[in-house]
Structure formats: C-alpha cells, structure tokens
Design an enzyme around this catalytic site. Sequence first.
Site, PDB file in Angstrom:
ATOM      1  N   ARG A  80      74.971 102.702  -4.399  1.00  0.00           N
ATOM      2  CA  ARG A  80      74.864 101.978  -3.536  1.00  0.00           C
ATOM      3  C   ARG A  80      75.044 102.008  -1.883  1.00  0.00           C
ATOM      4  NH1 ARG A  80      78.012  96.343  -2.193  1.00  0.00           N
ATOM      5  NH2 ARG A  80      76.215  95.303  -0.600  1.00  0.00           N
ATOM      6  N   HIS A 124      73.462  95.126   6.046  1.00  0.00           N
ATOM      7  CA  HIS A 124      75.292  94.699   5.314  1.00  0.00           C
ATOM      8  C   HIS A 124      75.531  95.016   7.117  1.00  0.00           C
ATOM      9  CE1 HIS A 124      78.172  96.344   2.752  1.00  0.00           C
ATOM     10  NE2 HIS A 124      78.877  96.611   3.615  1.00  0.00           N
ATOM     11  N   GLU A 169      77.250  90.513   1.518  1.00  0.00           N
ATOM     12  CA  GLU A 169      78.490  89.164   1.324  1.00  0.00           C
ATOM     13  C   GLU A 169      77.957  88.011   3.123  1.00  0.00           C
ATOM     14  OE1 GLU A 169      81.953  91.434   2.396  1.00  0.00           O
ATOM     15  OE2 GLU A 169      82.271  91.601   0.352  1.00  0.00           O
ATOM     16  N   ASN A 290      81.015  90.885  -5.276  1.00  0.00           N
ATOM     17  CA  ASN A 290      81.890  91.767  -4.647  1.00  0.00           C
ATOM     18  C   ASN A 290      83.271  91.311  -4.450  1.00  0.00           C
ATOM     19  OD1 ASN A 290      79.929  92.915  -3.561  1.00  0.00           O
ATOM     20  ND2 ASN A 290      80.185  93.051  -1.436  1.00  0.00           N
ATOM     21  N   TYR A 292      87.614  91.798  -3.939  1.00  0.00           N
ATOM     22  CA  TYR A 292      88.993  92.140  -3.401  1.00  0.00           C
ATOM     23  C   TYR A 292      90.365  91.747  -4.586  1.00  0.00           C
ATOM     24  CZ  TYR A 292      85.783  95.405  -1.308  1.00  0.00           C
ATOM     25  OH  TYR A 292      84.802  96.403  -1.329  1.00  0.00           O
ATOM     26  N   GLU A 352      80.971  95.549  -5.655  1.00  0.00           N
ATOM     27  CA  GLU A 352      81.912  96.113  -4.458  1.00  0.00           C
ATOM     28  C   GLU A 352      83.466  95.832  -5.506  1.00  0.00           C
ATOM     29  OE1 GLU A 352      81.816  95.610  -0.104  1.00  0.00           O
ATOM     30  OE2 GLU A 352      80.180  96.129  -0.055  1.00  0.00           O
TER      31      GLU A 352
HETATM   32  C1  FCB Z   1      83.352  94.544   2.164  1.00  0.00           C
HETATM   33  C2  FCB Z   1      82.584  94.767   2.720  1.00  0.00           C
HETATM   34  C3  FCB Z   1      82.535  96.404   2.957  1.00  0.00           C
HETATM   35  C4  FCB Z   1      84.281  97.081   3.296  1.00  0.00           C
HETATM   36  C5  FCB Z   1      84.664  96.246   1.951  1.00  0.00           C
HETATM   37  C6  FCB Z   1      86.397  96.756   1.823  1.00  0.00           C
HETATM   38  O1  FCB Z   1      83.834  93.020   2.769  1.00  0.00           O
HETATM   39  O2  FCB Z   1      81.089  94.551   2.327  1.00  0.00           O
HETATM   40  O3  FCB Z   1      82.076  97.129   3.226  1.00  0.00           O
HETATM   41  O4  FCB Z   1      84.260  97.020   4.256  1.00  0.00           O
HETATM   42  O5  FCB Z   1      84.852  94.820   2.153  1.00  0.00           O
END
Ligand code: FCB
Length: 449
Positions: A80, A124, A169, A290, A292, A352
């Site tokens: 990607r 992006h 995002e 995505n 985290y 992600e």
């Molecule tokens: C996400 C973004 C990516 C990168 C990661 C750590 O929010 O999409 O570009 O910065 O975080």
Amino acid sequence: MPTAPMPQFPAGFRWGVSTSAYQIEGAADTDGRGPSSWDTFARTPGRIIDGSSGDVACDHYHRYAEDVALMAGLGVTAYRFSVAWPRVLPTGAGTVNASGLDFYDRLVDELLAHGIDPVATLFHWDLPQPLEDAGGWLNRDTAPRFAAYADLVAARLGDRVKLWITLNEPFIHMSLGHGMGVHAPGRTLLFDAFPVAHHQLLGHGLAVAALRARGSGPVGIANNYSPVRTVGGSRADAAAAATYEALHNRLFTDPLLGRGYPTELGFDTAAVRDGDLAVIAAPLDVLGVNYYHPTAVRAPEEDSPLPFDLVPLTGYPRTAFDWPVVPDGLRELLGWLHRSYGAELPPVQITESGCAYDDTPDADGRVHDPDRIAYLDGHLRAVRAAIDDGVDVTGYFVWSLLDNWEWAEGFTKRFGLVHVDYHTQRRTPKSSYAWLRDVIAAARREPPR
Ligand code: FCB
C-alpha cells in the site's frame, strides 16, 4: 520473543506493508512535482519537532526498485503506497505532469514483476498547495477536483492496481490538520472543522463513482479507529466517552455505511447538500482499518473548549511515541465494527498497524527490535481472534516498510521493519523483518483453513 506458533490465516489473506508518498519519496522538486500543503507546513519554523521536512525523506523516488526488492524478500503479497496528488497535478487541477504519472507506472510494474499487488491510496494528506490556497478541504470544490484526479490516475494505473484506497484517515486529517493545528495545513478550528469531514467524504464518494465508471476497482477507504475507554465512572464521564466515540469512530463510518452523520456531536451541517449522503454511501468493497491504540476519555474541565478530555491510558507497555501497546484493542475494535454495522460492514483489511521504537544499529550494524516483534505478534493474534469471532478480515498491512518521515515528529520516530540511515540512505532490515518474513512464509505454505 514470542515462541508459540502463529495461528493460521484464511486462504488468500493479504500480507502487506504500507507507506505514504510524502513520508518516503523525497524528490520534492524533481521532475515537475508541485508544492503541497505539507511542504509549506514543514518549512514553517516550529511546526516539525526536529525542523526537518520530507524534501528528501527516504529518497524512495529514486530507490523504489531497491525498496520493492526488500518487499519481495519479506514475502508480502501487497504494497500500500500513496500517489502524491502534486506530483501528478502540480497545481491540483488542469495540466498533468506526465513524469509524475510515469513514476507510479514504473513502481506498479516493478511490484507486479515481483508478484506484489499494488494497493494505491489517492490522498494521504499532501494536498497541492494551490488547492490549499483556495481553501483546501474547507472548500467544496476540492471534492470534485479530487474525483477528477482519481479518474486521471485510474486512467493510467487502473488496469494494474488491485485495490484503491481513496482517502487515508480523514478523521486525523480533520482533527490534527484542521481542528488542532498539529498537522498541515495547521488550522485550529476545533469543531468548526466539520466541513473538512464532509468535503473529504464527498470527494471520496465522487472518486468511487469515477473509479467505477472506468471499470476500475475494488475500492475502499482507510479510517483511523480507536476503541474508547472511560476513565472515571460518572455519567458525565460516560457521556464524554460516547461523544468521543461518535467523533473518532462514527463520524466517517456512519455516513459511509448509509447511516448519515451522528447527530449527538452538534455539528453545524450547513455544508451538507441534498444528495450528498447518497454519494458518500456508495458501497465499499473493503473497509480499511488503521489501528494504533485505544483512547482514554473523561468528562471535560469546566473551561474546556471540547466536550471531553483525553487522558493517558495507563497500565500498558508504551512505544517511543508514548502510545500504549494494546493488541486486544484491535480485536475489540473489529468486534465493535462487526456488532455496530452488521451486514452493512464490508470485508475489512487492516491497512495500518505498527509501532515506533528507538532502533539503532549495534556494533555489528544489526538492528534488533524485539519490542516490534512482540507488537506484531500480538496484533496478528488479535486479528486471528477477531476472525474466529466472525469478523471478515482479509488482510494486514504493517506500518511501515521503512523508517520514514513521521509528520510533525520529523525523523524522530522509527516505524520501519527496515532501518534507514538518513545520511547515507542505507537500508538495514531489522530483526522484525526476518521474523515477519518467516511468519508470512509459513502462512503462505500452510493449507487453507
Ligand atoms: C497514521 C498515518 C501514517 C503514519 C502512522 C504512524 O496515522 O496514516 O501516515 O504516520 O500514523
């Protein structure tokens, strides 16, 4: 180090890595690329923690063949990347920069030559500066311009791209870029940033229509999600958590999946015109997730400009970004999507997932990153558990292939499976790269289940 064997994944599960143009390409003034909102932001003193910019980044524009070889060595089945709008249309609309399209054409062919599916994100965050000057995503005109750009890219690459991601995002672009001023373009509108949400979604819907009109697909979008945890047990705390849930997890997904905007945020929706919601709700082939970390929330202080306070989520290991490591949050999130949207939820791909650590080469030049191995191991198991729970998850992309330029954090956060020395551009696969290579190899050998 994890020792238990990784459970099997369904046949055809997509194993990928994810990057974005401004974070790796460099070549900011090369071959006719125009300026972007991120060039402007990064060049503004005080915006980027180490004063750096993406001017050179990982020089991927010139080193893409080496980077595709690294992907091939890893054994991924998909990559990607994002297309830089200002490389293709230096002023955002009108004159096409043929060299810009040529770069992505070469990249896509290189991927296919190595058996890697190209997955292309169209936006992006690097908006052509002339469009930003005209109001950016606050201006409704940016939506049809985005669709025209999508059409142009699809005309060139649509025969070979295996999955389109329209936007990356949109929540983070709205909140950090237009609400809080931490990202480009640096606006501080707080809840008045709502038109940025709507115009991005409208651009998404128009782009989906443009891609489908060309017979190009499948199409998805990559949203950032964060399971919300309440700190404190009061009704005000619960209300704050519900508000944050609506903002972070539902503001984009509800209209995409045909439910319209959540009403409890109290946004001024004057930007929404008749017919817009139908455009936005065009069926998606894939929902990109995505993930985290979860977010902890409590009721706001009396003088707070926002209806919630974000607080640190304690009790977990933390990455170099100070983000809590909560693999189960991914399972929880996927379950939440499944329960909340039911049959409306398309197949999900984790577009992600990854972590930053302060990885440095040892005396022998090797880079050991056991924390990243543990991170990926935990998150892959969480995905497998979610599949067992009944969620249709069809892929997982690690953020990121390379250490790269991390927005306002500059070069201070390393997310790569591959270490990059920014002085020499030397790439050194970390121990997580070898670990993931073995996981992918085993998964691709296993009989389907
Ligand atoms: C996400 C973004 C990516 C990168 C990661 C750590 O929010 O999409 O570009 O910065 O975080």
